[in-house]
Design a protein around this motif. Structure first.
Motif, PDB file in Angstrom:
ATOM      1  N   ALA A  14      -2.725   7.032  -1.242  1.00 19.43           N
ATOM      2  CA  ALA A  14      -3.873   7.857  -0.864  1.00 19.43           C
ATOM      3  C   ALA A  14      -4.122   7.767   0.640  1.00 19.43           C
ATOM      4  CB  ALA A  14      -5.116   7.417  -1.638  1.00 19.43           C
ATOM      5  N   SER A  15      -3.974   6.582   1.194  1.00 18.88           N
ATOM      6  CA  SER A  15      -4.176   6.391   2.629  1.00 18.88           C
ATOM      7  C   SER A  15      -3.103   7.118   3.437  1.00 18.88           C
ATOM      8  CB  SER A  15      -4.154   4.896   2.965  1.00 18.88           C
ATOM      9  OG  SER A  15      -5.162   4.211   2.245  1.00 18.88           O
ATOM     10  N   ARG A  16      -1.884   7.066   2.943  1.00 24.55           N
ATOM     11  CA  ARG A  16      -0.783   7.780   3.613  1.00 24.55           C
ATOM     12  C   ARG A  16      -1.046   9.290   3.576  1.00 24.55           C
ATOM     13  NH1 ARG A  16       1.986   9.095   7.469  1.00 24.55           N
ATOM     14  NH2 ARG A  16       4.110   9.859   7.134  1.00 24.55           N
ATOM     15  N   ALA A  17      -1.574   9.775   2.463  1.00 31.64           N
ATOM     16  CA  ALA A  17      -1.864  11.207   2.314  1.00 31.64           C
ATOM     17  C   ALA A  17      -2.918  11.676   3.310  1.00 31.64           C
ATOM     18  CB  ALA A  17      -2.325  11.507   0.893  1.00 31.64           C
ATOM     19  N   LEU A  18      -3.787  10.759   3.746  1.00 34.36           N
ATOM     20  CA  LEU A  18      -4.846  11.106   4.709  1.00 34.36           C
ATOM     21  C   LEU A  18      -4.416  10.887   6.150  1.00 34.36           C
ATOM     22  CD1 LEU A  18      -7.872  12.086   4.436  1.00 34.36           C
ATOM     23  CD2 LEU A  18      -6.660  11.595   2.320  1.00 34.36           C
ATOM     24  N   GLY A  19      -3.139  10.575   6.373  1.00 36.77           N
ATOM     25  CA  GLY A  19      -2.639  10.538   7.737  1.00 36.77           C
ATOM     26  C   GLY A  19      -2.327   9.171   8.315  1.00 36.77           C
ATOM     27  N   TYR A  20      -2.655   8.100   7.608  1.00 33.22           N
ATOM     28  CA  TYR A  20      -2.296   6.777   8.115  1.00 33.22           C
ATOM     29  C   TYR A  20      -0.783   6.579   7.991  1.00 33.22           C
ATOM     30  CZ  TYR A  20      -7.198   5.273   8.252  1.00 33.22           C
ATOM     31  OH  TYR A  20      -8.529   5.145   8.560  1.00 33.22           O
ATOM     32  N   GLU A  27      -1.054  -2.008   4.551  1.00 37.98           N
ATOM     33  CA  GLU A  27      -2.129  -2.969   4.821  1.00 37.98           C
ATOM     34  C   GLU A  27      -3.386  -2.601   4.032  1.00 37.98           C
ATOM     35  OE1 GLU A  27      -1.960  -5.730   6.480  1.00 37.98           O
ATOM     36  OE2 GLU A  27       0.082  -5.459   7.215  1.00 37.98           O
ATOM     37  N   ILE A  28      -3.672  -1.317   3.939  1.00 37.98           N
ATOM     38  CA  ILE A  28      -4.836  -0.859   3.175  1.00 37.98           C
ATOM     39  C   ILE A  28      -4.667  -1.196   1.703  1.00 37.98           C
ATOM     40  CG2 ILE A  28      -6.140   1.183   2.423  1.00 37.98           C
ATOM     41  CD1 ILE A  28      -5.411   2.447   5.160  1.00 37.98           C
ATOM     42  N   LEU A 109     -13.525  -6.558   5.385  1.00 36.03           N
ATOM     43  CA  LEU A 109     -13.517  -7.932   4.856  1.00 36.03           C
ATOM     44  C   LEU A 109     -12.129  -8.511   4.594  1.00 36.03           C
ATOM     45  CD1 LEU A 109     -16.368  -8.387   2.221  1.00 36.03           C
ATOM     46  CD2 LEU A 109     -16.242  -9.276   4.545  1.00 36.03           C
ATOM     47  N   PRO A 110     -11.231  -7.785   3.900  1.00 35.26           N
ATOM     48  CA  PRO A 110      -9.924  -8.390   3.589  1.00 35.26           C
ATOM     49  C   PRO A 110      -9.137  -8.800   4.825  1.00 35.26           C
ATOM     50  CG  PRO A 110     -10.259  -6.371   2.342  1.00 35.26           C
ATOM     51  CD  PRO A 110     -11.350  -6.434   3.352  1.00 35.26           C
ATOM     52  N   PHE A 111      -9.309  -8.052   5.907  1.00 33.42           N
ATOM     53  CA  PHE A 111      -8.600  -8.394   7.139  1.00 33.42           C
ATOM     54  C   PHE A 111      -9.165  -9.687   7.737  1.00 33.42           C
ATOM     55  CE2 PHE A 111      -8.145  -3.796   6.654  1.00 33.42           C
ATOM     56  CZ  PHE A 111      -6.769  -3.650   6.784  1.00 33.42           C
TER      57      PHE A 111
END
Length: 203
Positions: A14-20, A27-28, A109-111
């Protein structure tokens, strides 16, 4: 119930689909997996953030200093988190770091948790009345359990905590004296039979 592997993979895609990039997306995925494992609303926060990201602009912060002021928009928690993790050995020397505004701080937080593991020290994170203690990526303590985490963290503060004993010297001495009752008194027979003992030396 969704497995942690499903959560990580879907969050990454999903994160890749939004451009990351694929690297940031991975990492997300790890971060949302960690949040859900610790019983925080990782999926909910990521979903809301990605949907909001379509229409809104969030600032990226690549070089972290002691005081970090965003000009207009809130900091992106993902880029901020990746930057924090990448720079943790430098940041550790600063001790206290301030951020004016962080969007969806739960995603940050996770980071912090993984950074805590890298340096082997606890990290304290607070904004408004919300507090989090990140313990070497083993657990996260907070006063926010069973409450919705705000979408914006204003005047956020991160502290690198030094490793100190959680007890005083007197308590330690008292406990140690008690433990001495288990010590075996040394005798001649014990000396002769102990590891390394002997009448000859072959070295």
């Amino acid at each position: 119930m969704k497995s942690l592997s499903e959560i990580e993979t879907t969050s990454k895609r999903a994160s890749r689909a939004l451009g990351y990039s694929w690297g940031i997306s991975e990492e997300i995925g790890k971060s949302v997996r960690l949040l859900e494992m610790f019983n925080f609303e990782g999926i909910k926060n990521l979903n809301e953030y990605l949907n909001e990201k379509i229409d809104k602009k969030f600032e990226n912060l690549n070089l972290i200093n002691q005081n970090n002021e965003c000009s207009e928009f809130s900091y992106c928690p993902i880029i901020l988190g990746v930057s924090f993790l990448d720079q943790i050995e430098k940041i550790e020397k600063i001790k206290t770091i301030n951020f004016s505004k962080i969007a969806y701080p739960l995603l940050f937080l996770p980071f912090l948790s993984r950074s805590s593991e890298v340096i082997g020290k606890k990290i304290f994170f607070k904004f408004e009345k919300n507090e989090f203690l990140l313990n070497i990526n083993v657990n996260i303590s907070t006063n926010l359990l069973n409450k919705n985490c705000p979408n914006i963290a204003k005047n956020a503060e991160v502290k690198i905590l030094e490793n100190n004993d959680n007890f005083n010297e007197q308590d330690w001495k008292s406990l140690y004296q008690l433990s001495e009752k288990t010590f075996v008194e040394e005798t001649e027979s014990l000396k002769k039979g102990a590891a390394g003992a002997g009448l000859t030396d072959n070295d």
